[in-house]
Write a protein that holds these residues in place. Sequence first.
Motif, short mmCIF file in Angstrom:
data_model
loop_
_atom_site.label_atom_id
_atom_site.label_comp_id
_atom_site.label_asym_id
_atom_site.label_seq_id
_atom_site.Cartn_x
_atom_site.Cartn_y
_atom_site.Cartn_z
N ALA A 80 4.21 5.21 -0.30
CA ALA A 80 2.99 6.32 -1.22
C ALA A 80 2.47 5.44 -2.41
CB ALA A 80 4.36 7.08 -2.07
N PRO A 81 1.57 6.08 -3.24
CA PRO A 81 0.61 5.07 -3.92
C PRO A 81 1.49 4.47 -5.06
CG PRO A 81 -0.36 7.36 -3.64
CD PRO A 81 1.01 7.19 -3.08
N GLN A 82 1.43 3.22 -5.42
CA GLN A 82 1.92 2.44 -6.44
C GLN A 82 3.54 2.11 -6.39
OE1 GLN A 82 0.50 3.46 -10.31
NE2 GLN A 82 -1.55 3.98 -9.19
N THR A 83 3.93 2.14 -4.93
CA THR A 83 5.33 2.17 -4.72
C THR A 83 5.66 0.60 -4.21
OG1 THR A 83 5.48 3.26 -2.77
CG2 THR A 83 5.95 4.40 -4.59
N ALA A 84 4.86 0.17 -3.70
CA ALA A 84 4.87 -1.42 -3.16
C ALA A 84 4.29 -2.52 -3.90
CB ALA A 84 4.34 -1.53 -1.82
N SER A 85 4.84 -3.86 -3.69
CA SER A 85 4.04 -4.86 -4.37
C SER A 85 3.45 -5.86 -3.27
CB SER A 85 5.02 -5.70 -5.44
OG SER A 85 6.36 -5.93 -4.74
N THR A 86 4.02 -5.57 -2.22
CA THR A 86 3.45 -6.47 -0.83
C THR A 86 3.40 -5.39 0.06
OG1 THR A 86 5.69 -7.09 -0.10
CG2 THR A 86 4.58 -8.52 -1.67
N SER A 87 2.82 -5.89 1.09
CA SER A 87 2.80 -5.19 2.57
C SER A 87 2.75 -6.08 3.55
CB SER A 87 1.43 -4.29 2.51
OG SER A 87 0.28 -4.93 2.64
N GLU A 88 2.38 -5.62 4.73
CA GLU A 88 2.56 -6.25 5.95
C GLU A 88 1.41 -7.31 5.96
OE1 GLU A 88 1.88 -5.51 10.91
OE2 GLU A 88 3.15 -4.27 9.49
N GLU A 89 0.03 -6.44 5.67
CA GLU A 89 -1.26 -7.04 5.53
C GLU A 89 -1.37 -7.94 4.38
OE1 GLU A 89 -1.41 -3.29 7.55
OE2 GLU A 89 -0.60 -3.93 5.59
N SER A 90 -0.66 -8.04 3.21
CA SER A 90 -0.90 -8.58 2.15
C SER A 90 -0.01 -10.07 2.55
CB SER A 90 -0.34 -8.35 0.79
OG SER A 90 1.17 -8.17 0.81
#
Length: 202
Positions: free
Chosen positions: A138-148
């Motif tokens: 959901a928007p603005q709930t993460a600070s990293t991701s698999e891609e980052s």
Amino acid sequence: MSQIFKSCDNRMRCAWCAATDEYIHYHDTEWGYPVSNDIKLFEKLCLEGFQSGLSWRTILSKRDNFRKAFDGFDFNKIALFSEENVKRLLTDQGIVRHRGKIEATINNAKRAKEMVDEFGSIAAYIWRYEPDANSLDAPQTASTSEESIAISKDLKKRGWKFVGPTTVYAFMQAMGLINDHAEGCEFREKAFELRKNFKKPK
């Protein structure tokens, strides 16, 4: 806590804009819209690196000074910077005077030139990592991701500095690789439209 707020012009925006009027203009005209210009992509990666340990408000307020100090973030020019340039930048009160971050920007300019030689453009490299919209939190709930995490790991392998997963994720948000405008933000749909019409670099 709500992710949106109504500003004085009665428009609904992402809540982080409430911190300063500077954020509103940046949010409305830049943040989350897809970018394919190599200079802008390089600039944002560098400025996100400078932000490390600071607020984006600090960097945004100094952005014009950074552009002047770093030759408009033309990485071909920055790659030629010498120790004399480093000394000059360390005395420039208009930017963040951090030797490590300044030297990282010069180093990253050299790595950017290598990237262009290999992929044709920074954009062609970066947009290979655009995530599937269905996989996003959901928007603005993460600070990293698999891609980052993947971009960060690969950039570090290529010799880039100050490109941790959180820094890269903020870069992805800002450069439109994901649409992280909050649900209910009036500019979320604009970001979708721009992404829909965006020609992905190859």
